[in-house]
Write an enzyme that holds these catalytic residues in place. Structure first.
Site, PDB file in Angstrom:
ATOM      1  N   ARG A 163       4.382   2.547  -3.019  1.00  0.00           N
ATOM      2  CA  ARG A 163       3.825   2.769  -1.662  1.00  0.00           C
ATOM      3  C   ARG A 163       4.096   4.203  -1.187  1.00  0.00           C
ATOM      4  O   ARG A 163       4.333   4.429  -0.003  1.00  0.00           O
ATOM      5  CB  ARG A 163       4.413   1.769  -0.652  1.00  0.00           C
ATOM      6  CG  ARG A 163       4.146   0.305  -0.950  1.00  0.00           C
ATOM      7  CD  ARG A 163       2.671  -0.051  -0.864  1.00  0.00           C
ATOM      8  NE  ARG A 163       2.444  -1.477  -0.906  1.00  0.00           N
ATOM      9  CZ  ARG A 163       2.226  -2.183  -2.025  1.00  0.00           C
ATOM     10  NH1 ARG A 163       2.205  -1.573  -3.206  1.00  0.00           N
ATOM     11  NH2 ARG A 163       1.998  -3.481  -1.974  1.00  0.00           N
ATOM     12  N   SER A 232       1.331  -6.246   4.632  1.00  0.00           N
ATOM     13  CA  SER A 232       2.802  -6.213   4.728  1.00  0.00           C
ATOM     14  C   SER A 232       3.205  -5.179   5.767  1.00  0.00           C
ATOM     15  O   SER A 232       2.794  -4.016   5.684  1.00  0.00           O
ATOM     16  CB  SER A 232       3.419  -5.803   3.388  1.00  0.00           C
ATOM     17  OG  SER A 232       3.058  -6.721   2.390  1.00  0.00           O
ATOM     18  N   GLU A 328       5.998  -0.155   6.253  1.00  0.00           N
ATOM     19  CA  GLU A 328       4.925   0.347   5.387  1.00  0.00           C
ATOM     20  C   GLU A 328       3.783   0.853   6.271  1.00  0.00           C
ATOM     21  O   GLU A 328       3.114   1.839   5.950  1.00  0.00           O
ATOM     22  CB  GLU A 328       4.425  -0.772   4.468  1.00  0.00           C
ATOM     23  CG  GLU A 328       3.205  -0.354   3.673  1.00  0.00           C
ATOM     24  CD  GLU A 328       2.566  -1.479   2.871  1.00  0.00           C
ATOM     25  OE1 GLU A 328       3.270  -2.162   2.117  1.00  0.00           O
ATOM     26  OE2 GLU A 328       1.333  -1.642   2.990  1.00  0.00           O
TER      27      GLU A 328
HETATM   28  P1  FAD Z   1      -6.294   3.654   6.866  1.00  0.00           P
HETATM   29  O1  FAD Z   1      -5.510   2.534   7.482  1.00  0.00           O
HETATM   30  O2  FAD Z   1      -7.514   4.100   7.574  1.00  0.00           O
HETATM   31  O3  FAD Z   1      -5.317   4.896   6.657  1.00  0.00           O
HETATM   32  C1  FAD Z   1      -4.039   4.705   6.098  1.00  0.00           C
HETATM   33  C2  FAD Z   1      -3.313   6.061   5.982  1.00  0.00           C
HETATM   34  O4  FAD Z   1      -3.992   6.866   5.039  1.00  0.00           O
HETATM   35  C3  FAD Z   1      -3.312   6.850   7.289  1.00  0.00           C
HETATM   36  O5  FAD Z   1      -2.095   7.551   7.350  1.00  0.00           O
HETATM   37  C4  FAD Z   1      -4.493   7.784   7.135  1.00  0.00           C
HETATM   38  O6  FAD Z   1      -4.369   8.961   7.904  1.00  0.00           O
HETATM   39  C5  FAD Z   1      -4.459   8.087   5.643  1.00  0.00           C
HETATM   40  N1  FAD Z   1      -5.802   8.342   5.094  1.00  0.00           N
HETATM   41  C6  FAD Z   1      -6.853   7.484   5.084  1.00  0.00           C
HETATM   42  N2  FAD Z   1      -7.909   8.048   4.467  1.00  0.00           N
HETATM   43  C7  FAD Z   1      -7.512   9.295   4.086  1.00  0.00           C
HETATM   44  C8  FAD Z   1      -8.163  10.367   3.419  1.00  0.00           C
HETATM   45  N3  FAD Z   1      -9.427  10.293   3.017  1.00  0.00           N
HETATM   46  N4  FAD Z   1      -7.460  11.508   3.193  1.00  0.00           N
HETATM   47  C9  FAD Z   1      -6.162  11.600   3.590  1.00  0.00           C
HETATM   48  N5  FAD Z   1      -5.494  10.618   4.234  1.00  0.00           N
HETATM   49  C10 FAD Z   1      -6.167   9.482   4.485  1.00  0.00           C
HETATM   50  N6  FAD Z   1      -1.863  -2.473   0.585  1.00  0.00           N
HETATM   51  C11 FAD Z   1      -1.430  -2.564  -0.696  1.00  0.00           C
HETATM   52  O7  FAD Z   1      -0.990  -1.562  -1.280  1.00  0.00           O
HETATM   53  N7  FAD Z   1      -1.449  -3.748  -1.369  1.00  0.00           N
HETATM   54  C12 FAD Z   1      -1.917  -4.891  -0.812  1.00  0.00           C
HETATM   55  O8  FAD Z   1      -1.919  -5.935  -1.447  1.00  0.00           O
HETATM   56  C13 FAD Z   1      -2.400  -4.823   0.534  1.00  0.00           C
HETATM   57  N8  FAD Z   1      -2.862  -5.928   1.151  1.00  0.00           N
HETATM   58  C14 FAD Z   1      -3.335  -5.856   2.429  1.00  0.00           C
HETATM   59  C15 FAD Z   1      -3.834  -7.017   3.031  1.00  0.00           C
HETATM   60  C16 FAD Z   1      -4.332  -6.978   4.323  1.00  0.00           C
HETATM   61  C17 FAD Z   1      -4.874  -8.235   4.946  1.00  0.00           C
HETATM   62  C18 FAD Z   1      -4.347  -5.744   5.046  1.00  0.00           C
HETATM   63  C19 FAD Z   1      -4.914  -5.693   6.427  1.00  0.00           C
HETATM   64  C20 FAD Z   1      -3.830  -4.594   4.466  1.00  0.00           C
HETATM   65  C21 FAD Z   1      -3.305  -4.636   3.154  1.00  0.00           C
HETATM   66  N9  FAD Z   1      -2.783  -3.496   2.513  1.00  0.00           N
HETATM   67  C22 FAD Z   1      -2.353  -3.565   1.213  1.00  0.00           C
HETATM   68  C23 FAD Z   1      -2.725  -2.203   3.237  1.00  0.00           C
HETATM   69  C24 FAD Z   1      -4.061  -1.420   3.186  1.00  0.00           C
HETATM   70  O9  FAD Z   1      -5.101  -2.225   2.700  1.00  0.00           O
HETATM   71  C25 FAD Z   1      -3.948  -0.177   2.293  1.00  0.00           C
HETATM   72  O10 FAD Z   1      -2.921   0.660   2.752  1.00  0.00           O
HETATM   73  C26 FAD Z   1      -5.258   0.601   2.237  1.00  0.00           C
HETATM   74  O11 FAD Z   1      -5.210   1.590   1.239  1.00  0.00           O
HETATM   75  C27 FAD Z   1      -5.597   1.259   3.569  1.00  0.00           C
HETATM   76  O12 FAD Z   1      -6.926   1.735   3.502  1.00  0.00           O
HETATM   77  P2  FAD Z   1      -7.669   2.219   4.802  1.00  0.00           P
HETATM   78  O13 FAD Z   1      -8.931   2.886   4.378  1.00  0.00           O
HETATM   79  O14 FAD Z   1      -7.822   1.092   5.752  1.00  0.00           O
HETATM   80  O15 FAD Z   1      -6.641   3.295   5.362  1.00  0.00           O
HETATM   81  N1  EPU Z   2       8.577 -15.009   0.343  1.00  0.00           N
HETATM   82  C1  EPU Z   2       9.196 -15.964   1.120  1.00  0.00           C
HETATM   83  N2  EPU Z   2       8.738 -16.169   2.382  1.00  0.00           N
HETATM   84  C2  EPU Z   2       7.693 -15.472   2.903  1.00  0.00           C
HETATM   85  C3  EPU Z   2       7.068 -14.476   2.115  1.00  0.00           C
HETATM   86  C4  EPU Z   2       7.534 -14.265   0.828  1.00  0.00           C
HETATM   87  O1  EPU Z   2      10.149 -16.610   0.686  1.00  0.00           O
HETATM   88  O2  EPU Z   2       7.331 -15.715   4.051  1.00  0.00           O
HETATM   89  C5  EPU Z   2       9.036 -14.807  -1.044  1.00  0.00           C
HETATM   90  C6  EPU Z   2       8.010 -15.361  -2.058  1.00  0.00           C
HETATM   91  O3  EPU Z   2       8.210 -16.736  -2.292  1.00  0.00           O
HETATM   92  C7  EPU Z   2       8.293 -14.514  -3.283  1.00  0.00           C
HETATM   93  C8  EPU Z   2       8.712 -13.165  -2.685  1.00  0.00           C
HETATM   94  O4  EPU Z   2       9.104 -13.417  -1.329  1.00  0.00           O
HETATM   95  O5  EPU Z   2       9.395 -15.033  -3.994  1.00  0.00           O
HETATM   96  C9  EPU Z   2       7.578 -12.128  -2.736  1.00  0.00           C
HETATM   97  O6  EPU Z   2       6.443 -12.631  -2.017  1.00  0.00           O
HETATM   98  P1  EPU Z   2       4.927 -12.275  -2.440  1.00  0.00           P
HETATM   99  O7  EPU Z   2       4.726 -12.510  -3.900  1.00  0.00           O
HETATM  100  O8  EPU Z   2       4.020 -12.955  -1.479  1.00  0.00           O
HETATM  101  O9  EPU Z   2       4.825 -10.720  -2.269  1.00  0.00           O
HETATM  102  P2  EPU Z   2       5.361  -9.723  -1.136  1.00  0.00           P
HETATM  103  O10 EPU Z   2       6.558  -9.017  -1.643  1.00  0.00           O
HETATM  104  O11 EPU Z   2       5.520 -10.447   0.163  1.00  0.00           O
HETATM  105  C10 EPU Z   2       3.943  -7.768  -2.078  1.00  0.00           C
HETATM  106  C11 EPU Z   2       3.194  -6.612  -1.496  1.00  0.00           C
HETATM  107  C12 EPU Z   2       1.796  -7.057  -1.104  1.00  0.00           C
HETATM  108  C13 EPU Z   2       1.066  -7.554  -2.341  1.00  0.00           C
HETATM  109  C14 EPU Z   2       1.869  -8.725  -2.911  1.00  0.00           C
HETATM  110  C15 EPU Z   2       1.275  -9.225  -4.215  1.00  0.00           C
HETATM  111  C16 EPU Z   2       4.749  -5.059  -0.489  1.00  0.00           C
HETATM  112  C17 EPU Z   2       5.377  -4.555   0.764  1.00  0.00           C
HETATM  113  N3  EPU Z   2       3.900  -6.079  -0.356  1.00  0.00           N
HETATM  114  O12 EPU Z   2       4.120  -8.719  -1.041  1.00  0.00           O
HETATM  115  O13 EPU Z   2       1.100  -5.926  -0.590  1.00  0.00           O
HETATM  116  O14 EPU Z   2      -0.233  -7.976  -2.026  1.00  0.00           O
HETATM  117  O15 EPU Z   2       3.226  -8.315  -3.182  1.00  0.00           O
HETATM  118  O16 EPU Z   2       1.532  -8.282  -5.207  1.00  0.00           O
HETATM  119  O17 EPU Z   2       5.020  -4.521  -1.562  1.00  0.00           O
HETATM  120  C18 EPU Z   2       0.693  -4.713   1.425  1.00  0.00           C
HETATM  121  O18 EPU Z   2       1.283  -3.773   0.887  1.00  0.00           O
HETATM  122  O19 EPU Z   2       0.176  -4.650   2.569  1.00  0.00           O
HETATM  123  C19 EPU Z   2       0.606  -5.995   0.709  1.00  0.00           C
HETATM  124  C20 EPU Z   2       0.044  -7.086   1.228  1.00  0.00           C
END
Ligand code: FAD
Ligand code: EPU
Length: 348
Positions: A163, A232, A328
């Site tokens: 991240r 997250s 994050e």
């Molecule tokens: P924005 O929210 O618009 O911007 C994020 C940051 O990047 C800001 O600081 C912005 O200034 C900068 N930025 C954006 N575009 C540019 C650009 N072109 N040039 C320079 N800087 C820029 N993230 C994960 O890693 N793994 C996950 O599994 C994951 N699951 C998610 C699930 C949900 C339901 C949600 C809502 C979010 C999740 N995220 C996850 C977080 C998010 O999806 C990512 O961080 C994604 O890359 C953000 O994209 P965005 O276009 O919305 O960025």
């Molecule tokens: N867990 C709990 N309770 C909860 C949530 C999680 O006990 O309420 C436990 C789960 O059972 C598991 C562990 O925590 O043992 C990890 O949970 P999970 O696999 O759901 O993943 P996470 O660590 O909560 C991360 C990323 C997600 C990504 C998933 C799948 C980060 C901060 N988050 O979540 O990314 O989608 O793994 O790879 O690294 C994001 O960055 O926004 C994001 C959604």
């Protein structure tokens, strides 16, 4: 199109918070972006680039210029050993994952359904289900704000980590990402080591992994259209081996993930859950019932509700486990990037 005044940000942040920017522009060409950056009416204002707003929390109105990236275009070149992709930064990330699989190109399936744009993907080196962007990224194309020149930065120089990248730190104000290069090798291996994917067995297809990742994500993560959130809220913390051993003795069920580079990663969601915080609310903000690492807007939340809830969660986890959680989500205040601590001072 020139920047619009009093720009409504409510549909450009997935928390669904009400906020405005003094100025806002949706751009779909690099020339347009360059022209606005060089224009003295806007060049000295605080500046924020956004894709889908799925990783930001506006703690205030923004006293500057918001630039919404909608650069489009996907080029795919088939080589003998793989596919080289050149993708414009405003393309949808989940759209790209589906498009590659539809064309029979495997590789990105574990990162299905991550919301947002391709241009934001390198900023925090997005990842899910055991795979990160940096495993496929060859280079990032960016506009250097000061000089207006385009630069191609090899992936090895982007400072990718969990991240993390230089775009999130030192290059935050100096570079705007306009394109991303990806290489997807023909020698494809299913990546199913991440716990919940093991049920797929040894040899699932890329499409089977895609379907399972989509199913798991829909089960655990709230859809922002229904329940505002930014995924997250905190990063998973890495602690020293000695600290992890002490915690494991106290809490034998605690998930722990030893890291190659040293230290042990803990699951922030587990810590928040075990602290009994699932469902906790402040105003209209809540800790999600299905996934404690996600904070949600129950409808009508103020930024202050989310900020206070985040502080409460962080403090309670620190008090119980002596582990400090780092957000994050990016906090955006009146002048731009800010911190949880600073946001807390402003909303009280
Ligand atoms: P924005 O929210 O618009 O911007 C994020 C940051 O990047 C800001 O600081 C912005 O200034 C900068 N930025 C954006 N575009 C540019 C650009 N072109 N040039 C320079 N800087 C820029 N993230 C994960 O890693 N793994 C996950 O599994 C994951 N699951 C998610 C699930 C949900 C339901 C949600 C809502 C979010 C999740 N995220 C996850 C977080 C998010 O999806 C990512 O961080 C994604 O890359 C953000 O994209 P965005 O276009 O919305 O960025
Ligand atoms: N867990 C709990 N309770 C909860 C949530 C999680 O006990 O309420 C436990 C789960 O059972 C598991 C562990 O925590 O043992 C990890 O949970 P999970 O696999 O759901 O993943 P996470 O660590 O909560 C991360 C990323 C997600 C990504 C998933 C799948 C980060 C901060 N988050 O979540 O990314 O989608 O793994 O790879 O690294 C994001 O960055 O926004 C994001 C959604």
């Amino acid at each position: 199109m020139t920047p619009q005044p009093h720009f409504d940000l409510s549909s450009f942040n997935t928390f669904g918070l009400t906020a405005h920017a003094d100025w806002g522009l949706i751009f779909d060409s690099i020339e347009r972006l360059r022209a606005v950056l060089a224009d003295t009416r806007w060049s000295s204002l605080p500046r924020l680039v956004l894709g889908g707003g799925s990783n930001v929390l506006f703690t205030d109105d923004f006293a500057g210029l918001v630039l919404i990236n909608r650069l489009q275009g996907i080029e795919i070149n088939e080589l003998s050993d793989g596919w080289q992709l050149q993708v414009a930064a405003g393309e949808s990330w989940p759209g790209l994952v589906e498009e590659t699989l539809r064309r029979g190109i495997p590789g990105l399936e574990n990162m299905a359904l991550i919301p947002g744009t391709v241009g934001a993907a390198p900023v925090q080196n997005i990842g899910a289900y055991g795979v990160e962007l940096c495993q496929f990224c060859t280079h990032v194309d960016a506009l250097e704000v000061k000089s207006g020149t385009l630069v191609r930065i090899p992936a090895a120089e982007c400072g990718f980590g969990y991240r993390e990248s230089h775009f999130k730190q030192t290059w935050r104000q100096t570079h705007i990402i306009v394109g991303v290069g990806l290489f997807l090798p023909k020698q494809w291996h299913a990546q199913v080591a991440y716990g919940p994917l093991r049920s797929l067995g040894d040899a699932p297809s890329a499409l089977q992994i895609f379907d399972e990742v989509c199913r798991l994500r829909r089960e655990k993560l709230p859809q922002p259209e229904l329940l505002g959130n930014a995924g997250s809220f905190f990063k998973n913390p890495t602690v020293a081996v000695m600290v992890a051993d002490k915690l494991a003795a106290l809490y034998p069920a605690m998930p722990q993930f030893p890291q190659h580079e040293g230290g042990v990663k803990l699951a922030a969601g587990w810590l928040i859950d075990q602290a009994g915080l699932k469902g906790m609310t402040v105003g209209r903000a809540a800790v999600h019932q299905q996934q404690a690492l996600v904070l949600v807007n129950l409808g009508g939340a103020r930024a202050g509700d989310l900020v206070q809830l985040a502080c409460e969660v962080r403090n309670r986890v620190l008090a119980q486990f002596d582990v400090d959680l780092e957000p994050e989500v990016r906090f955006i205040g009146k002048q731009g990037d800010t911190t949880l601590e600073e946001a807390m001072r402003c909303v009280i």
